[in-house]
Motif scaffolding. Structure first.
Motif, PDB file in Angstrom:
ATOM      1  N   PRO A 135       0.997  -3.258 -10.080  1.00  0.00           N
ATOM      2  CA  PRO A 135       0.631  -1.894 -10.483  1.00  0.00           C
ATOM      3  C   PRO A 135       1.773  -1.165 -11.199  1.00  0.00           C
ATOM      4  O   PRO A 135       1.541  -0.401 -12.142  1.00  0.00           O
ATOM      5  N   GLU A 136       3.009  -1.416 -10.760  1.00  0.00           N
ATOM      6  CA  GLU A 136       4.162  -0.798 -11.419  1.00  0.00           C
ATOM      7  C   GLU A 136       4.314  -1.304 -12.855  1.00  0.00           C
ATOM      8  O   GLU A 136       4.689  -0.538 -13.753  1.00  0.00           O
TER       9      GLU A 136
ATOM     10  N   PRO B  14       3.154   2.646  -2.054  1.00  0.00           N
ATOM     11  CA  PRO B  14       3.131   3.508  -3.242  1.00  0.00           C
ATOM     12  C   PRO B  14       1.787   4.206  -3.456  1.00  0.00           C
ATOM     13  O   PRO B  14       1.746   5.327  -3.983  1.00  0.00           O
ATOM     14  N   LEU B  15       0.700   3.567  -3.053  1.00  0.00           N
ATOM     15  CA  LEU B  15      -0.625   4.182  -3.168  1.00  0.00           C
ATOM     16  C   LEU B  15      -0.719   5.385  -2.233  1.00  0.00           C
ATOM     17  O   LEU B  15      -1.236   6.449  -2.616  1.00  0.00           O
TER      18      LEU B  15
ATOM     19  N   SER C  73       1.741   0.480 -14.970  1.00  0.00           N
ATOM     20  CA  SER C  73       2.195   1.850 -15.234  1.00  0.00           C
ATOM     21  C   SER C  73       3.285   1.891 -16.294  1.00  0.00           C
ATOM     22  O   SER C  73       3.258   2.722 -17.213  1.00  0.00           O
TER      23      SER C  73
ATOM     24  N   THR D  98       1.445   8.210  -3.621  1.00  0.00           N
ATOM     25  CA  THR D  98       0.801   8.872  -4.760  1.00  0.00           C
ATOM     26  C   THR D  98      -0.305   9.810  -4.300  1.00  0.00           C
ATOM     27  O   THR D  98      -0.424  10.944  -4.789  1.00  0.00           O
TER      28      THR D  98
ATOM     29  N   GLN E 233       0.811  -1.216   0.000  1.00  0.00           N
ATOM     30  CA  GLN E 233       0.000   0.000   0.000  1.00  0.00           C
ATOM     31  C   GLN E 233       0.848   1.271   0.000  1.00  0.00           C
ATOM     32  O   GLN E 233       0.337   2.356  -0.278  1.00  0.00           O
TER      33      GLN E 233
ATOM     34  N   ASP F 128       0.179   6.462 -14.861  1.00  0.00           N
ATOM     35  CA  ASP F 128       0.419   6.144 -13.458  1.00  0.00           C
ATOM     36  C   ASP F 128      -0.806   5.408 -12.918  1.00  0.00           C
ATOM     37  O   ASP F 128      -1.849   6.014 -12.668  1.00  0.00           O
ATOM     38  N   TYR F 129      -0.658   4.093 -12.741  1.00  0.00           N
ATOM     39  CA  TYR F 129      -1.809   3.287 -12.345  1.00  0.00           C
ATOM     40  C   TYR F 129      -2.273   3.637 -10.939  1.00  0.00           C
ATOM     41  O   TYR F 129      -3.482   3.671 -10.667  1.00  0.00           O
ATOM     42  N   TYR F 130      -1.349   3.897 -10.024  1.00  0.00           N
ATOM     43  CA  TYR F 130      -1.757   4.276  -8.669  1.00  0.00           C
ATOM     44  C   TYR F 130      -2.593   5.558  -8.702  1.00  0.00           C
ATOM     45  O   TYR F 130      -3.608   5.671  -8.004  1.00  0.00           O
ATOM     46  N   GLU F 131      -2.179   6.517  -9.525  1.00  0.00           N
ATOM     47  CA  GLU F 131      -2.944   7.755  -9.628  1.00  0.00           C
ATOM     48  C   GLU F 131      -4.352   7.497 -10.150  1.00  0.00           C
ATOM     49  O   GLU F 131      -5.334   8.076  -9.649  1.00  0.00           O
TER      50      GLU F 131
ATOM     51  N   THR G 246      -4.857  -1.635  -2.240  1.00  0.00           N
ATOM     52  CA  THR G 246      -4.217  -2.383  -3.320  1.00  0.00           C
ATOM     53  C   THR G 246      -3.430  -3.533  -2.717  1.00  0.00           C
ATOM     54  O   THR G 246      -2.980  -3.460  -1.575  1.00  0.00           O
TER      55      THR G 246
END
Length: 391
Positions: free
Chosen positions: A279-280, A15-16, A283, A19, A13, A289-292, A71
């Motif tokens: 997720p990286e 990186p989420l 992206s 972001t 979580q 940017d998938y987290y975004e 996530t």
């Protein structure tokens, strides 16, 4: 300032949370207590088990949140569903969360909607487990229905393994039953997807790098995953039917498949993004940017899943084969444009576990290349220059 609740503060979580902070949001993090890295970035912390859905709803009301997400973990999805239903924020419904978080209910929904999946039975005792060998065709998979991160899953090839498998699964599950299903002999792979406003935004099949213990555990992934057109069409169809069966909407999708005789069998579908750097990879491969976009979807801020590229890339977890204390941790790689990330979750002196399931990771590598072959070659080169020792 918009306020986002994120369930979980662990390495998946982190990186989420990062972001969301970079987007200027007020971030409320909810997790049970522990030395989790996400706590340091939160604007506010609640120490609460994310499986306690009613309590999460209370906190969400108290905080007046504008959205909620997670996530890399299945256990928080039901709480997201309860909050989404109670507060009217964007996210998977509680009904869908229950279906996608319980492998028994999931399998029954698959049958109702014609999703191709392995034959299975529900088991409450060792006697019923032994009877499964008469009802199904071994090898079989004993599987807790309420766990994630490959926990509570044991492959069984002969009756002499039943007692061990039964006890291992019952250690993990909080329920009084589990499922036994036929092991489909084939190629295991997965896919990431997102469904928003009842429309699938993308489907990204990915190859899996596997670790085999009691069962296969993914420790890495790569894209693109090239498949015949007819198989890609079958992936799309099976995924669409799975999403309908589980009533999933406004959420990321983590799908696990087996390919046998050019037919796609659905193992599991989760209403959240995958762990293990997935997720990286989304992206990197697609160029957004998938987290975004996960955050924007949770806040109904017009997520943009427009595909800008198809950059080959690969990732793998760093693991150790012993329990103990880390005595050496070294990254001997020089900086290179194709090395996206090499990170360690621990430092020298920390205690680590021998790798069995995904949460036993020590770190991760993410790389890219001009083509898939080059990306996979780079991955091996990077791994070769990393030293991890424990005793």
């Amino acid at each position: 300032m918009r306020k986002l609740m994120i369930l979980g503060a662990g390495i998946s979580q982190l990186p989420l949370i990062q972001t969301a902070k970079q987007m200027g949001l007020n971030v409320v993090v909810v997790s049970r207590q522990g030395s989790y890295p996400g706590f340091a970035l939160a604007d506010k912390i609640y120490y609460e088990d994310t499986t306690h859905a009613d309590k999460i709803v209370e906190i969400a009301r108290l905080e007046g949140i504008n959205g909620i997400c997670t996530t890399g973990t299945d256990v928080a999805v039901k709480a997201i569903g309860k909050v989404a239903d109670a507060l009217g924020v964007s996210g998977v419904s509680y009904e869908a969360a229950k279906l996608s978080s319980n492998k028994w209910e999931m399998k029954q929904a698959f049958l109702e909607y014609g999703v191709r999946t392995a034959k299975f039975v529900k088991v409450t005792s060792k006697e019923e487990a032994y009877h499964a060998f008469d009802a199904l065709s071994p090898p079989l998979v004993f599987k807790a229905v309420d766990s994630g991160a490959s926990k509570g899953i044991v492959k069984v090839s002969e009756t002499g393994q039943v007692d061990y498998a039964f006890e291992e699964v019952m250690k993990v599950t909080k329920l009084d039953f589990f499922v036994i299903e036929e092991f489909v002999e084939g190629i295991e792979f997965g896919a990431q997807a997102f469904v928003y406003n009842n429309s699938i935004q993308f489907v990204m099949p990915h190859g899996d790098l596997m670790f085999y213990g009691d069962t296969g555990v993914p420790i890495g992934h790569y894209v693109p995953y090239e498949l015949p057109d007819m198989v890609e069409e079958d992936i799309r169809y099976q995924l669409e039917q799975s999403i309908r069966a589980l009533r999933l909407n406004n959420c990321a999708i983590n799908a696990d498949f087996i390919l046998k005789d050019n037919k796609v069998y659905v193992l599991e579908i989760g209403g959240r993004a995958g762990a293990t750097c997935l997720p990286e990879l989304v992206s990197t491969f697609y160029g957004f940017d998938y987290y975004e976009q996960m955050v924007r979807a949770a806040l109904h801020m017009s997520p943009d899943f427009q595909i800008h590229s198809s950059q080959p890339c690969a990732c793998e977890l760093l693991i150790t084969d012993t329990d103990g204390e880390i005595t050496e941790l070294e990254d001997g790689n020089e900086r290179h444009a194709d090395i996206i990330q090499v990170t360690f979750d621990y430092k020298v002196g920390d205690k680590v576990r021998k790798f069995r399931v995904g949460t036993d990771r020590v770190g991760q590598i993410i790389v890219k290349g001009n083509d898939l072959e080059e990306a996979l070659k780079r991955l091996e080169e990077v791994k070769g220059k990393i030293k991890i020792a424990s005793m």
